[in-house]
Design an enzyme around this catalytic site. Sequence first.
Site, PDB file in Angstrom:
ATOM      1  N   GLY A  55      13.768   0.721  13.101  1.00 33.26           N
ATOM      2  CA  GLY A  55      14.468  -0.127  14.068  1.00 33.26           C
ATOM      3  C   GLY A  55      14.879  -1.416  13.371  1.00 33.26           C
ATOM      4  N   ALA A  56      16.153  -1.751  13.438  1.00 31.85           N
ATOM      5  CA  ALA A  56      16.673  -2.856  12.638  1.00 31.85           C
ATOM      6  C   ALA A  56      15.868  -4.154  12.761  1.00 31.85           C
ATOM      7  CB  ALA A  56      18.147  -3.071  12.972  1.00 31.85           C
ATOM      8  N   GLN A 204      14.916  10.474  17.154  1.00 27.83           N
ATOM      9  CA  GLN A 204      14.381   9.219  17.694  1.00 27.83           C
ATOM     10  C   GLN A 204      14.592   9.134  19.211  1.00 27.83           C
ATOM     11  OE1 GLN A 204      16.102   9.311  14.746  1.00 27.83           O
ATOM     12  NE2 GLN A 204      15.811   7.445  13.554  1.00 27.83           N
ATOM     13  N   ASP A 245      22.612  -1.414  13.885  1.00 29.83           N
ATOM     14  CA  ASP A 245      21.936  -1.865  12.670  1.00 29.83           C
ATOM     15  C   ASP A 245      22.732  -2.916  11.924  1.00 29.83           C
ATOM     16  OD1 ASP A 245      21.229   1.131  13.283  1.00 29.83           O
ATOM     17  OD2 ASP A 245      19.518   0.266  12.223  1.00 29.83           O
ATOM     18  N   ASN A 255      25.576   2.211  13.415  1.00 31.71           N
ATOM     19  CA  ASN A 255      24.427   2.652  14.197  1.00 31.71           C
ATOM     20  C   ASN A 255      24.073   4.064  13.783  1.00 31.71           C
ATOM     21  OD1 ASN A 255      22.477   1.928  16.254  1.00 31.71           O
ATOM     22  ND2 ASN A 255      23.472   3.449  17.568  1.00 31.71           N
ATOM     23  N   LYS A 256      23.026   4.593  14.398  1.00 30.90           N
ATOM     24  CA  LYS A 256      22.544   5.920  14.047  1.00 30.90           C
ATOM     25  C   LYS A 256      23.661   6.947  14.052  1.00 30.90           C
ATOM     26  CE  LYS A 256      19.303   6.537  13.070  1.00 30.90           C
ATOM     27  NZ  LYS A 256      19.026   6.283  11.651  1.00 30.90           N
TER      28      LYS A 256
HETATM   29  C1  LIG Z   1      17.386  -2.158  17.865  1.00 40.20           C
HETATM   30  S1  LIG Z   1      17.903  -1.515  16.373  1.00 40.20           S
HETATM   31  C2  LIG Z   1      17.777   0.166  16.655  1.00 40.20           C
HETATM   32  C3  LIG Z   1      18.604   0.979  15.712  1.00 40.20           C
HETATM   33  O1  LIG Z   1      17.824   1.323  14.557  1.00 40.20           O
HETATM   34  C4  LIG Z   1      17.769   2.733  14.498  1.00 40.20           C
HETATM   35  O2  LIG Z   1      17.778   3.239  13.214  1.00 40.20           O
HETATM   36  P1  LIG Z   1      16.397   3.786  12.553  1.00 40.20           P
HETATM   37  O3  LIG Z   1      15.639   4.502  13.613  1.00 40.20           O
HETATM   38  O4  LIG Z   1      16.903   4.679  11.448  1.00 40.20           O
HETATM   39  O5  LIG Z   1      15.695   2.564  12.033  1.00 40.20           O
HETATM   40  C5  LIG Z   1      18.995   3.192  15.244  1.00 40.20           C
HETATM   41  O6  LIG Z   1      20.154   3.108  14.459  1.00 40.20           O
HETATM   42  C6  LIG Z   1      18.992   2.238  16.391  1.00 40.20           C
HETATM   43  O7  LIG Z   1      20.166   2.117  17.087  1.00 40.20           O
END
Ligand SMILES: CSC[C@H]1O[C@H](OP(=O)(O)O)[C@H](O)[C@@H]1O
Length: 368
Positions: A55-56, A204, A245, A255-256
């Site tokens: 999570g960013a 996720q 992100d 984003n994801k």
């Molecule tokens: C509130 S930031 C969440 C953002 O981070 C996630 O990526 P990851 O699970 O790979 O760290 C995803 O892109 C979310 O939208």
Amino acid sequence: MKINGTAYRSLWRPTDDNRSIRIFDQTRFPWEVEILALRDENAVAHAIRSMQVRGAPLIGAVAAYGLIFAIQKDASDDALKAAADMLVETRPTAINLRWAIERMVKHLLTLPVEERVAAGYAEADALCDEDVAVNEAIGRHGLELIRQAWKAKGEQGTVNVLTHCNAGWIATVDWGTALAPIYMAHDEGIPVHVWVDETRPRNQGSLLTAFELGSHGVAHTVIADNAGGHYMQAGKVDLVIVGTDRVTAQGDVANKIGTYLKALAAHDNNVPFWVALPSSTIDWRVRDGVKEIPIEERSAEEVLYVTGIDDTNTPSRVRVAPPASTGANPAFDVTPARLVTGLITERGCCDASEEGLRSLFPLDSTTV
Ligand SMILES: CSC[C@H]1O[C@H](OP(=O)(O)O)[C@H](O)[C@@H]1O
């Protein structure tokens, strides 16, 4: 937020061991709630790379403490910069990681070596408290969008929100970004329902967002990533809210992986597509997200296998492609600003454009 009725942040410093932090091992959710103690910068780097913590905003906050663990051994300028470089490299796309590390380094370099550890803990603690306050503000501004959707439906039925990946409280220190407005709408009594994209390949959505929403009693339905467009066509999605992100100075959104496809479907069906972010996610140094944002390429095994539990509740990992097949796994994509209805920030909502961002974050109020 709460897990089994107990309030937590997703990162905290235990009072009886204040030279360490605690995080949840998010690779164990929702099957187990496992708390990890981190007290070394290399353990922090591993936790970020392996996505035990993700999570960013959260990886930025955890990395801030990782920097302090490093300078407890050697607080010299060179050691500080070496640890910063190592931690920044753990994941390339979320700008919050770099933002947090640069904030810490800038602050610590102004101080005598002997003051850096104590000051570092204070700064990282402040960064975490700010994240909670910022995300609560994002929630309040995003709540207004859900209220408007509820009113537009004559306050009948439910407000159906689609989200992708996990941008909830476990992606931040608390509250979350995309999910914060949903929690607040639920708590206000607005009947909100969430379409939860499973979010392959690491799921996720089905593993983390569904876990969060269920823990808070929010109605939700887990769907295949490819089903979102179908529900939008059927008029079953009132708005989309996702996290991010990195947002560029012109409003492009990283984003994801899969977010871009959701935005295309939303645009084609006139479904409002909102992106929730703290200002620490704005990268003022890049403009064209498609050309300039580095996209993390993760192991193909995340695509070629699926992880879950079997019918005996035993953690399992099964291959979902022929043995000879190779895979590819870009972890993020970039949604051009033209497909984004607006941005939900701690200072309010704005257009996904430089003018929109600068209306909330004037040049003199941000570090360029
Ligand atoms: C509130 S930031 C969440 C953002 O981070 C996630 O990526 P990851 O699970 O790979 O760290 C995803 O892109 C979310 O939208």
